[in-house]
Motif scaffolding. Structure first.
Motif, PDB file in Angstrom:
ATOM      1  N   VAL A   1       0.831  -1.205   0.000  1.00 23.27           N
ATOM      2  CA  VAL A   1       0.000   0.000   0.000  1.00 23.27           C
ATOM      3  C   VAL A   1       0.869   1.260   0.000  1.00 23.27           C
ATOM      4  CG1 VAL A   1      -1.595   1.318   1.434  1.00 23.27           C
ATOM      5  CG2 VAL A   1      -2.004  -1.114   1.022  1.00 23.27           C
ATOM      6  N   LYS A   2       1.858   1.294   0.861  1.00 24.27           N
ATOM      7  CA  LYS A   2       2.679   2.502   0.991  1.00 24.27           C
ATOM      8  C   LYS A   2       3.532   2.738  -0.262  1.00 24.27           C
ATOM      9  CE  LYS A   2       1.601   3.908   5.163  1.00 24.27           C
ATOM     10  NZ  LYS A   2       1.068   5.251   5.423  1.00 24.27           N
ATOM     11  N   LEU A   3       4.094   1.671  -0.830  1.00 23.35           N
ATOM     12  CA  LEU A   3       4.972   1.848  -1.999  1.00 23.35           C
ATOM     13  C   LEU A   3       4.176   2.155  -3.259  1.00 23.35           C
ATOM     14  CD1 LEU A   3       7.596  -0.979  -1.330  1.00 23.35           C
ATOM     15  CD2 LEU A   3       7.959   1.495  -1.177  1.00 23.35           C
ATOM     16  N   SER A   4       2.898   1.811  -3.258  1.00 23.31           N
ATOM     17  CA  SER A   4       2.072   2.079  -4.439  1.00 23.31           C
ATOM     18  C   SER A   4       1.924   3.578  -4.701  1.00 23.31           C
ATOM     19  CB  SER A   4       0.686   1.441  -4.283  1.00 23.31           C
ATOM     20  OG  SER A   4       0.826   0.037  -4.286  1.00 23.31           O
ATOM     21  N   ALA A   5       2.337   4.411  -3.752  1.00 22.85           N
ATOM     22  CA  ALA A   5       2.316   5.856  -3.973  1.00 22.85           C
ATOM     23  C   ALA A   5       3.180   6.238  -5.176  1.00 22.85           C
ATOM     24  CB  ALA A   5       2.794   6.583  -2.716  1.00 22.85           C
ATOM     25  N   GLU A   6       4.278   5.510  -5.397  1.00 19.94           N
ATOM     26  CA  GLU A   6       5.157   5.816  -6.538  1.00 19.94           C
ATOM     27  C   GLU A   6       5.402   4.610  -7.437  1.00 19.94           C
ATOM     28  OE1 GLU A   6       6.142   8.736  -7.405  1.00 19.94           O
ATOM     29  OE2 GLU A   6       5.745   9.920  -5.597  1.00 19.94           O
ATOM     30  N   LEU A   7       5.370   3.405  -6.865  1.00 15.56           N
ATOM     31  CA  LEU A   7       5.668   2.212  -7.652  1.00 15.56           C
ATOM     32  C   LEU A   7       4.369   1.621  -8.215  1.00 15.56           C
ATOM     33  CD1 LEU A   7       8.239   2.577  -5.844  1.00 15.56           C
ATOM     34  CD2 LEU A   7       8.494   0.092  -5.918  1.00 15.56           C
ATOM     35  N   THR A   8       4.527   0.706  -9.161  1.00 16.97           N
ATOM     36  CA  THR A   8       3.354   0.117  -9.808  1.00 16.97           C
ATOM     37  C   THR A   8       3.234  -1.361  -9.437  1.00 16.97           C
ATOM     38  OG1 THR A   8       4.857  -0.002 -11.711  1.00 16.97           O
ATOM     39  CG2 THR A   8       3.100   1.628 -11.787  1.00 16.97           C
ATOM     40  N   PRO A   9       2.253  -1.686  -8.571  1.00 14.65           N
ATOM     41  CA  PRO A   9       2.076  -3.089  -8.208  1.00 14.65           C
ATOM     42  C   PRO A   9       1.694  -3.900  -9.448  1.00 14.65           C
ATOM     43  CG  PRO A   9       0.372  -1.713  -7.182  1.00 14.65           C
ATOM     44  CD  PRO A   9       1.277  -0.803  -7.932  1.00 14.65           C
TER      45      PRO A   9
ATOM     46  N   ASP B   1       5.938  -4.172 -10.923  1.00  9.63           N
ATOM     47  CA  ASP B   1       6.604  -4.235 -12.226  1.00  9.63           C
ATOM     48  C   ASP B   1       7.380  -2.936 -12.432  1.00  9.63           C
ATOM     49  OD1 ASP B   1       4.875  -2.257 -13.155  1.00  9.63           O
ATOM     50  OD2 ASP B   1       3.468  -3.708 -14.014  1.00  9.63           O
ATOM     51  N   ASP B   2       8.018  -2.806 -13.593  1.00 10.21           N
ATOM     52  CA  ASP B   2       8.877  -1.635 -13.800  1.00 10.21           C
ATOM     53  C   ASP B   2       8.199  -0.555 -14.634  1.00 10.21           C
ATOM     54  OD1 ASP B   2       8.913  -2.883 -16.247  1.00 10.21           O
ATOM     55  OD2 ASP B   2      11.104  -2.988 -16.418  1.00 10.21           O
ATOM     56  N   SER B   3       6.859  -0.590 -14.713  1.00  7.43           N
ATOM     57  CA  SER B   3       6.222   0.445 -15.541  1.00  7.43           C
ATOM     58  C   SER B   3       6.384   1.842 -14.928  1.00  7.43           C
ATOM     59  CB  SER B   3       4.753   0.103 -15.835  1.00  7.43           C
ATOM     60  OG  SER B   3       4.053  -0.118 -14.648  1.00  7.43           O
ATOM     61  N   PHE B   4       6.608   1.916 -13.619  1.00  3.80           N
ATOM     62  CA  PHE B   4       6.843   3.247 -13.014  1.00  3.80           C
ATOM     63  C   PHE B   4       8.184   3.838 -13.475  1.00  3.80           C
ATOM     64  CE2 PHE B   4      10.023   2.678  -9.561  1.00  3.80           C
ATOM     65  CZ  PHE B   4      10.117   1.301  -9.536  1.00  3.80           C
ATOM     66  N   LEU B   5       9.017   3.026 -14.081  1.00  2.41           N
ATOM     67  CA  LEU B   5      10.317   3.507 -14.563  1.00  2.41           C
ATOM     68  C   LEU B   5      10.311   3.789 -16.067  1.00  2.41           C
ATOM     69  CD1 LEU B   5      12.610   1.008 -12.600  1.00  2.41           C
ATOM     70  CD2 LEU B   5      12.282   3.446 -12.107  1.00  2.41           C
ATOM     71  N   LYS B   6       9.133   3.631 -16.685  1.00  2.00           N
ATOM     72  CA  LYS B   6       9.041   3.795 -18.132  1.00  2.00           C
ATOM     73  C   LYS B   6       9.571   5.161 -18.558  1.00  2.00           C
ATOM     74  CE  LYS B   6       5.857   2.577 -21.800  1.00  2.00           C
ATOM     75  NZ  LYS B   6       4.473   2.357 -22.197  1.00  2.00           N
TER      76      LYS B   6
ATOM     77  N   VAL C   1      16.029   4.430 -16.326  1.00  2.00           N
ATOM     78  CA  VAL C   1      16.464   3.733 -15.106  1.00  2.00           C
ATOM     79  C   VAL C   1      15.816   2.349 -15.104  1.00  2.00           C
ATOM     80  CG1 VAL C   1      16.400   3.783 -12.576  1.00  2.00           C
ATOM     81  CG2 VAL C   1      16.641   5.911 -13.876  1.00  2.00           C
ATOM     82  N   SER C   2      16.586   1.337 -14.741  1.00  2.00           N
ATOM     83  CA  SER C   2      16.069  -0.037 -14.739  1.00  2.00           C
ATOM     84  C   SER C   2      15.838  -0.527 -13.315  1.00  2.00           C
ATOM     85  CB  SER C   2      17.063  -0.969 -15.434  1.00  2.00           C
ATOM     86  OG  SER C   2      18.230  -1.077 -14.631  1.00  2.00           O
ATOM     87  N   THR C   3      15.154  -1.652 -13.222  1.00  2.00           N
ATOM     88  CA  THR C   3      14.973  -2.317 -11.929  1.00  2.00           C
ATOM     89  C   THR C   3      16.321  -2.537 -11.240  1.00  2.00           C
ATOM     90  OG1 THR C   3      12.947  -3.406 -12.629  1.00  2.00           O
ATOM     91  CG2 THR C   3      14.200  -4.500 -10.895  1.00  2.00           C
ATOM     92  N   LEU C   4      17.302  -2.997 -12.011  1.00  2.00           N
ATOM     93  CA  LEU C   4      18.636  -3.236 -11.456  1.00  2.00           C
ATOM     94  C   LEU C   4      19.218  -1.958 -10.861  1.00  2.00           C
ATOM     95  CD1 LEU C   4      21.088  -5.291 -11.213  1.00  2.00           C
ATOM     96  CD2 LEU C   4      21.937  -4.236 -13.311  1.00  2.00           C
ATOM     97  N   ASP C   5      19.035  -0.844 -11.563  1.00  2.00           N
ATOM     98  CA  ASP C   5      19.593   0.431 -11.082  1.00  2.00           C
ATOM     99  C   ASP C   5      18.967   0.848  -9.755  1.00  2.00           C
ATOM    100  OD1 ASP C   5      21.059   0.551 -13.431  1.00  2.00           O
ATOM    101  OD2 ASP C   5      19.477   1.668 -14.481  1.00  2.00           O
TER     102      ASP C   5
END
Lengths: 511, 448
Positions: A376-384, A397-402, A406-410
């Motif tokens: 819930v808290k991370l969904s403020a910026e990340l995409t569940p 997933d990494d759609s918040f980095l689209k 920047v990649s998941t690894l980064d």
């Protein structure tokens, strides 16, 4: 660019430490031994006096060497370790103390059975807990780890099919979200593997599975809760379909820690499931092992259990060690030396007794609560990756980095500088650029809040734009910057050699 | 519960953030039919002192080797553990770390694995070693399946010198992979002919030195015969302390050397966990099972280590992997490596000398007894003896006198009546001359 700030190369508490071979002082030892009695030697002509090449160090040098190495490691004792699917929870030191009791540590697997009744009782007591918590009638205690437990389950399944005239079944179905050990295990058991797709809700596509079920299918292996951190809501229907097709249902129990004290595995229609004692029951991971993977079995598979196993009789406990006779008439044989991972059993039982069934139920509840709080808290910026409540772990997933570069690894490497161990990355394979986080029940709310603040700040930074280069330079504060894994694989240097020797052999290996 | 940090107030706040009323609501996806209805009939939480009380009482039911002279071996050996060894492996940064998948913050574990790989390669006389397998028996099975991959052949020959657990675990693995295995009968006298059985259908021959019955064999000629037939030679070492004194398997020409590092790494611990040692020639590294640490550099050019060649492993290759192993025996491998570092070359040799001297002393004293015949002419710290009566009741009688006086071979081979009188005895640096005299005197009485 080598560190030029200090003359030594050290940086305060980060101390560069050579290999033991480079510290060799020649002829030293940290172990003084008494003189050997004078006797006629009986080595035939096999004695060798050729130098082996081991370095010699004194005790203070050895202690300092390993203490310095230890300080280059992240660990659960030092910080938050939210590796999804790995269950990095606190390891109570009571377990270590119990495993070191001479009555457990200083006993031999082949001392007379009359002198090892406590050891058999310990194995039997742990087996009783595992059977009761799962509702399953039998358990194979000898598998050494999760993957070994999977192998145990599939070997029981193949043996059962052969005993029932169904030996022609040669296929195992595995969801595409499965851990790599599942297909690897099926292959080692002589099976072909086909994968089952996932639905958009992150669950097994039961219709796709039904379409693949046939008289050729020996077993279906499903992780539950699955690697997306979701409970397989149609688990019972899956089991019924699998059984209707004449196959067995293997449930990968790597995530049993979410269910302990709340779900009876037997009621899900499971035929076999391994339990990772080093995850669910908190025996330490030790930088890669050892673990233990006891495998609970349904009544249909119980007779095929590997040797050895402990039985209780009128005159105490005994151990059945040979397949093909008596209680082990149908056993598929032996898969591990001696009595299994006894030292791990002691630690797991110590943890289980300390927790009790009430504590274990509270632990699975807190693990799931912590994961949902992160979600819930991370969904403020990340995409569940999936909507709704998760179990003990949550995947983004990494759609918040689209379009950020920047990649998941980064993001993971930047978390290292923030003082956290990264989450599991790029797994499960069904989630694009997956970030899989498992907080476990042994983390406080304050720790979670700190982690959330750091990860949200990193996500915001990535989204600002033009930050790719900064991220790619992470980590900057760890004992090492990013390491060249391509060079390591292309020109493998897998051991130390004296400088002149190493060049020639490396060249040869590369050719 | 002391291991759970959330307070009730924390839980209430967090449930509010998640938007559910209770923890039970988080389990709504679970079908009602599978939800635990009644409370499990198991005990509730215990304090630390209660757990200690319960488990200490269980431990006290065992006769441990600090209470009784012990001469047990058969692949599980009792050696002295330096105090600093147990201190180092209990450091939380080693004990409570995961597999070193993030190399920037795992250099301690990775460098230790690299040192372990080098030490194992050195003492076996081989070129490369992996980061560990579960134990000697599973390492042996992995060697057999690797030999089948390398040679593209499907038959394995196992010598009667090989530990019966190594043999059985290998047989299980090969049977499920639809490969063939031929296991020769147990060979207490040391007369089997292996070279005559090597043929072009074999993937490998598996032998052990020191053998299960204690014999020391030079397998150089066997290695040559294997190579002439296109087969590999796998040599097992169940007691690696022997490598401090004996010609190495690598020097004999082995292609794969496997073993168990327990004797150097840990107390006997009722047989587990041990640590599987796995070594081979450099040309076979891409067929090896298990993790490997390799040297590389970081972005600043500083030396460091990473896990490498992982395209062999299950998390990348799935059903085409060289093995399904994931969790290995990391901490026990570290213990092995720390003890080898503490010993150093001089200490390792001295430890091996001391073991052999104690075993030779035991043999000298036993030879003076009637009804005892030592079978191997050459041995390291363990040997089989032929008694004048069945060994199992003799061992029971010795246990009644508070002596753990060897292992009756019949416990491993119950279907071989000709082995009924054979007893396996081990003496290490832990067995003093006084212990040896206690055993020899008791044996004299029991056999008379």
């Amino acid at each position: 660019m080598i560190n030029t700030i200090t003359t030594s190369g050290h940086r305060a508490l980060q101390i560069e430490q050579p290999l033991i071979f480079e510290l060799d002082t020649g002829g030293s030892t940290a172990v003084d031994l008494p003189a050997a009695p004078k006797v006629r030697t009986r080595l035939g002509d096999l004695r060798s006096d050729k130098p082996i090449g081991l370095p010699g160090l004194s005790e203070p040098e050895v202690v300092r060497h390993y203490t310095r190495l230890s300080q280059k490691n992240y660990s659960i004792d030092t910080g938050f370790y939210p590796l999804g699917s790995c269950t990095m929870k606190h390891n109570p030191r009571l377990n270590e103390k119990m495993a070191r009791l001479p009555g457990f540590a200083d006993i031999h697997p082949y001392q007379p059975q009359s002198t090892a009744q406590g050891a058999y009782e310990l194995i039997d007591t742990l087996a009783h807990w595992l059977k009761t918590l799962t509702g399953m009638p039998a358990v194979a205690m000898s598998p050494a780890a999760g993957a070994h437990g999977e192998l145990c389950g599939l070997m029981c399944i193949r043996t059962a099919h052969e005993a029932n005239g169904q030996g022609a079944r040669k296929l195992v179905l595995v969801p595409e979200s499965a851990h790599g050990t599942n297909p690897a295990t099926a292959a080692l058991c002589g099976y072909r593997v086909e994968s089952i797709p996932a639905t958009a809700l992150g669950r097994v596509d039961i219709n796709a599975m039904r379409a693949k079920l046939s008289s050729d299918v020996a077993a279906v292996m499903i992780t539950n809760p699955n690697t997306c951190g979701l409970f397989e809501t149609e688990c019972i229907e899956i089991a019924q379909a699998v059984h209707a097709a004449g196959a067995y249902f293997y449930m990968d129990g790597a995530n049993f820690n979410a269910l302990v004290g709340r779900v009876r595995i037997a009621d899900l229609g499971v035929d076999a499931m391994h339990i990772n004692l080093h995850k669910t029951f908190s025996t330490p991971h030790g930088g890669g092992g050892p673990g233990a993977g006891p495998t609970v079995l349904s009544a249909a598979l119980a007779a095929f259990v590997p040797v050895p196993f402990v039985v209780r009789g009128a005159n105490g406990f005994s151990v059945v060690e040979h397949a093909g006779t008596g209680a082990a008439q149908k056993s598929f044989g032996r898969m591990k030396g001696f009595q299994g991972q006894f030292g791990v059993f002691v630690r797991a039982l110590s943890y289980i007794l300390a927790m009790g069934v009430d504590g274990l139920r509270q632990a699975s509840g807190d693990a799931v609560l912590n994961a949902n709080y992160l979600r819930v808290k991370l969904s403020a910026e990340l995409t569940p990756a999936f909507d709704g409540i998760c179990m003990h772990e949550v995947v983004f997933d990494d759609s918040f980095l689209k379009n950020t570069g920047v990649s998941t690894l980064d993001v993971a490497k930047a978390l290292i500088d923030e003082g956290f161990h990264p989450m599991t990355m790029y797994f499960p394979l069904v989630v694009h650029g997956a970030l899989l986080m498992e907080p476990t029940e042994t983390e406080s709310k304050a720790t979670l809040d700190q982690f959330i603040a750091s990860l949200l700040a990193l996500a915001r930074k990535a989204k600002q734009g033009d930050q790719a280069e900064w991220f790619k330079g992470s980590p900057r504060l760890a004992p090492r910057r990013r390491l060249d894994e391509i060079q390591a694989a292309r020109k493998p240097v897998l051991r130390w050699r004296k400088a002149d020797v190493n060049v020639a052999v490396t060249k040869q290996a590369a050719e | 519960m002391r291991y759970l940090p959330l307070s009730d107030q924390n839980r209430a706040e967090m449930l509010g953030s998640v938007g559910v009323a209770s923890v039970d609501d988080l389990f709504a996806d679970i079908p009602a039919a599978a939800k635990a209805k009644a409370k499990f009939d198991l005990s509730n939480t215990m304090s630390e002192m209660e757990v200690e009380r319960v488990l200490s009482a269980v431990a006290a039911k065992n006769l441990n080797a600090s209470q009784a002279p012990s001469f047990l071996g058969a692949g599980n050996y009792r050696h002295h553990t330096p105090a600093s060894l147990d201190y180092i492996i209990q450091r939380g940064e080693f004990l409570t770390a995961y597999t070193p998948y993030q190399p920037e913050i795992s250099q301690g574990t990775l460098q230790a694995i690299y040192e372990f790989q080098t030490q194992v390669a050195l003492i076996t006389g081989m070129e490369v070693a992996n980061a560990s397998m579960y134990d000697g028996a599973t390492a042996c099975a992995e060697a057999a399946t690797m030999a089948c991959r390398v040679t593209k052949r499907a038959k394995v020959l196992v010598s009667g010198s090989v530990h019966p657990h190594y043999r059985d675990v290998t047989a299980t693995a090969l049977r499920f992979m639809d490969m063939n295995i031929e296991c020769l009968a147990p060979d207490p006298v040391g007369i089997e002919d292996l070279i005559g059985r090597v043929g072009p259908d074999l993937a490998c021959v598996i032998v052990q030195t020191p053998g299960f019955f204690g014999h020391l064999n030079d397998y150089t000629a066997l290695a040559e015969a294997c190579h002439a037939a296109g087969a590999l030679l796998v040599i097992c070492v169940a007691e690696p302390v022997s490598l401090g004194l004996l010609k190495s398997p690598g020097a004999m020409g082995a292609d794969i050397v496997v073993g168990d590092g327990q004797s150097i790494a840990t107390p006997t611990c009722f047989g587990g966990p041990g640590v599987g040692l796995f070594t081979t020639r450099e040309k076979f590294i891409r067929q090896m099972p298990g993790r490997l640490a390799g040297e590389t550099v970081d972005e600043n050019g500083r030396r460091g280590w990473v896990l490498t060649l992982s395209t062999r492993e299950q998390h990348i290759r799935r059903e085409k992997a060289t093995s399904n192993i994931c969790t290995n025996s990391g901490l026990i491998a570290l213990a092995f490596s720390v003890h080898m570092t503490l010993l150093g070359e001089a200490g390792f040799r001295r430890l091996a000398e001391l073991n052999h001297a104690h075993a030779a002393l035991l043999a000298d004293k036993l030879e003076a007894l009637k009804g005892v015949k030592i079978l191997p002419t050459a041995f390291f710290n363990e040997f089989a003896v032929q008694l004048s009566k069945p060994a199992a009741p003799v061992v029971e009688a010795l246990a009644k006198r508070n002596i753990l006086g060897g292992i009756p071979v019949s416990r491993f081979y119950p279907t071989y009546p000709e082995l009924e009188n054979i007893l396996l005895l081990t003496a290490t640096e832990m067995n003093t001359e006084a212990d040896i005299d206690i055993l020899v005197n008791a044996l004299k009485e029991v056999l008379s």
